[in-house]
Design an enzyme around this catalytic site. Structure first.
Site, PDB file in Angstrom:
ATOM      1  N   ASP A 189       0.865  -1.170   0.000  1.00  0.00           N
ATOM      2  CA  ASP A 189       0.000   0.000   0.000  1.00  0.00           C
ATOM      3  C   ASP A 189       0.907   1.226   0.000  1.00  0.00           C
ATOM      4  O   ASP A 189       1.427   1.636   1.034  1.00  0.00           O
ATOM      5  CB  ASP A 189      -0.903  -0.028   1.242  1.00  0.00           C
ATOM      6  CG  ASP A 189      -1.942   1.072   1.234  1.00  0.00           C
ATOM      7  OD1 ASP A 189      -1.553   2.250   1.113  1.00  0.00           O
ATOM      8  OD2 ASP A 189      -3.129   0.762   1.373  1.00  0.00           O
ATOM      9  N   LEU A 190       1.100   1.804  -1.177  1.00  0.00           N
ATOM     10  CA  LEU A 190       2.083   2.871  -1.360  1.00  0.00           C
ATOM     11  C   LEU A 190       1.368   4.191  -1.598  1.00  0.00           C
ATOM     12  O   LEU A 190       0.865   4.448  -2.696  1.00  0.00           O
ATOM     13  CB  LEU A 190       3.007   2.527  -2.534  1.00  0.00           C
ATOM     14  CG  LEU A 190       3.657   1.133  -2.472  1.00  0.00           C
ATOM     15  CD1 LEU A 190       4.483   0.866  -3.730  1.00  0.00           C
ATOM     16  CD2 LEU A 190       4.512   0.991  -1.216  1.00  0.00           C
ATOM     17  N   GLU A 191       1.339   5.025  -0.573  1.00  0.00           N
ATOM     18  CA  GLU A 191       0.586   6.274  -0.656  1.00  0.00           C
ATOM     19  C   GLU A 191       1.459   7.508  -0.505  1.00  0.00           C
ATOM     20  O   GLU A 191       0.951   8.617  -0.400  1.00  0.00           O
ATOM     21  CB  GLU A 191      -0.529   6.274   0.401  1.00  0.00           C
ATOM     22  CG  GLU A 191      -1.505   5.113   0.249  1.00  0.00           C
ATOM     23  CD  GLU A 191      -2.644   5.151   1.252  1.00  0.00           C
ATOM     24  OE1 GLU A 191      -3.221   6.234   1.455  1.00  0.00           O
ATOM     25  OE2 GLU A 191      -2.958   4.093   1.849  1.00  0.00           O
ATOM     26  N   ASP A 192       2.788   7.313  -0.470  1.00  0.00           N
ATOM     27  CA  ASP A 192       3.711   8.440  -0.376  1.00  0.00           C
ATOM     28  C   ASP A 192       3.966   8.986  -1.783  1.00  0.00           C
ATOM     29  O   ASP A 192       4.674   8.378  -2.584  1.00  0.00           O
ATOM     30  CB  ASP A 192       5.030   7.988   0.265  1.00  0.00           C
ATOM     31  CG  ASP A 192       6.008   9.145   0.470  1.00  0.00           C
ATOM     32  OD1 ASP A 192       5.690  10.283   0.048  1.00  0.00           O
ATOM     33  OD2 ASP A 192       7.096   8.917   1.045  1.00  0.00           O
ATOM     34  N   GLY A 193       3.391  10.116  -2.071  1.00  0.00           N
ATOM     35  CA  GLY A 193       3.517  10.698  -3.404  1.00  0.00           C
ATOM     36  C   GLY A 193       4.884  11.259  -3.718  1.00  0.00           C
ATOM     37  O   GLY A 193       5.118  11.746  -4.829  1.00  0.00           O
TER      38      GLY A 193
END
Length: 501
Positions: A165-169
């Site tokens: 879950d990769l939510e670091d823009g």
């Protein structure tokens, strides 16, 4: 319907060989599975794929959600989040920085609860990352240690599926490459051992699909030769781009854009692109104030997913699949424990379960005949073996027939696995099986502390808070006491003035 030019086209006569060919093709089509819930596409070396539903569960959220308990969770499979970098040791995996893998086993009984879900016939996916804290690759620059960290999670929980879950823009290409290489190594190791390991990427989307960072994350995995099962779209929190639009239109637009991006990244047709994506809405109130994902939106999404052939559906989160109650005043403020909607408990889970090709797991099938119950061994049991003669206080744990049970209230003589019609009829909650290699939990002793406690004296008076040592065990007085032997058997545990430390 015929095309406009069909009338002007000369008719072709079918020869016998052509007729035979048509018969063969039609027969093959009839015998092939039809519709997504039964179709078995073979996109990955012939592996059969079917539709599935697995809600996210926030492992460290309070109150704890009992994903292993069928009365609390009807889903057969779950995605557990989130494994992140420990704040103490950057290359060490932790659950939300709150628990190491070891302390999660003792503190929230995670290993046993996973084993219990598998007893029911379900399984878990571990999710790395999330919206908070640091995903391991972002914190750990040592390639070997990063690989070992991922491997330790896969091995400990015997995983066949993991999720990122990769939510670091702002994630850099170096972090993406480091992660991809580590995942590729672990996946190759699993394959070499005759095991499978599905890898999913969970990424934010807008109505135009993935962000440039999301596209880069997918490309990094594919460039490292990771076999990526698919991309899971976080269909939520559209912000200003969603103003004036329904949740259904936003979700369908973003998934349609994503299908094209995925098809391009994999080099497949758009139809195959659809089969490599999943969708995860945020049920109920979203972080964007005017976005609320209703049960009607869920029904529409299920129909859309079936039509397009989505691989998987999920939701954030099973913890939130219930009503907030009368004391929760402002339901536009997002809660981690309720949806903000007027709904029945588990309503979204029950609805999304309809998308799953197979019925939700309810437990292993029974074999012919009735096997004798297993004999419990105190030397391999983490808690005392249940006894009909012992009184157990609330939250006491016992072992019975190789399973661990938790007392919901004071009880004596109630067999933990006695058949009951309703869960409310038994004072015991099944936590999960006794795990391989377990031994009795160590009791705190005077030798384990730097403080030298005095030996209990039968003629001495003790008040609340006093601590003594008796037969190598440390006890603390709950109230005034004189002559009461620490650890002596009692009918009701609340009757003893001594508490074991």
């Amino acid at each position: 319907m015929s095309s406009p030019d069909s009338a002007a086209e000369p008719r072709r006569r079918l020869s016998v060989p052509r007729i035979l060919l048509v018969v063969v093709v039609v027969a093959a089509a009839v015998s092939a599975p039809f519709a997504f819930r039964t179709v078995q596409d073979r996109l990955d070396a012939g592996a059969a794929r079917t539709s599935s539903f697995a809600p996210y569960v926030d492992v460290t959220n309070t109150p704890q959600f009992s994903f292993e308990d069928p009365s609390a969770n009807a889903a057969g499979n779950v995605v557990l989040g989130f494994v992140v970098s420990s704040t103490d040791v950057v290359c060490q995996p932790s659950w939300g920085t709150a628990y190491s893998l070891a302390t999660a086993s003792t503190g929230i009984d995670l290993d046993r609860r996973i084993a219990r879900l598998r007893q029911r016939g379900g399984d878990v996916t571990a999710s790395f990352g999330g919206a908070s804290n640091k995903e391991l690759a972002a914190a750990c620059a040592d390639q070997a240690k990063l690989t070992a960290a991922y491997r330790s999670v896969v091995d400990r929980y015997r995983l066949t599926s993991i999720d990122f879950d990769l939510e670091d823009g702002r994630e850099t290409a170096a972090v993406m490459a480091r992660r991809a290489q580590a995942v590729r190594t672990v996946q190759a190791e699993q394959n070499a051992a005759g095991k499978s390991l599905d890898v999913w990427l969970t990424l934010p989307v807008g109505t135009s699909g993935l962000t440039s960072v999301g596209v880069a994350a997918l490309k990094a995995m594919l460039a490292a030769n990771v076999s990526v099962a698919g991309v899971n779209a976080l269909t939520m929190d559209y912000g200003s781009s969603g103003t004036g639009r329904t949740m259904t239109s936003l979700v369908e637009a973003s998934l349609t854009s994503l299908a094209g991006q995925v098809a391009t990244a994999y080099g497949v047709s758009t139809g195959e692109g659809w089969q490599r994506i999943a969708a995860t809405p945020m049920i109920g109130q979203n972080d964007t104030a005017d976005e609320r994902f209703q049960l009607t939106d869920a029904s529409t999404l299920i129909a859309f997913a079936r039509e397009k052939g989505l691989r998987r559906l999920s939701m954030w989160s099973a913890n939130r699949d219930n009503n907030c109650g009368v004391n929760y005043v402002d339901t536009t403020i997002v809660s981690n424990s309720c949806s903000g909607l007027d709904q029945e408990q588990g309503a979204f889970t029950a609805l999304f379960n309809e998308f799953t090709a197979a019925d939700p797991a309810t437990g292993p099938s029974s074999a012919a005949g009735v096997a004798a119950p297993p004999t419990d061994d105190p030397s391999t049991s983490p808690y005392p073996i249940w006894s009909a003669l012992t009184a157990y206080a609330k939250n006491s744990k016992v072992v019975w027939h190789h399973n661990v049970y938790l007392a919901k209230w004071w009880t004596q003589g109630d067999t933990p696995d006695a058949p009951v019609t309703n869960a409310a009829d038994t004072p015991w909650t099944l936590i999960g099986p006794v795990l391989a290699g377990e031994t009795p939990l160590a009791t705190a002793s005077a030798s384990a502390t730097a403080i030298a406690y005095a030996t209990w004296n039968p003629t001495a008076t003790y008040v609340a808070g006093d601590r003594v040592r008796y037969h190598g065990v440390v006890y603390q007085a709950k109230w005034w006491t004189l002559g009461d032997v620490p650890g002596a058997p009692v009918d009701d545990p609340s009757d003893t003035p001594w508490q074991t430390l």
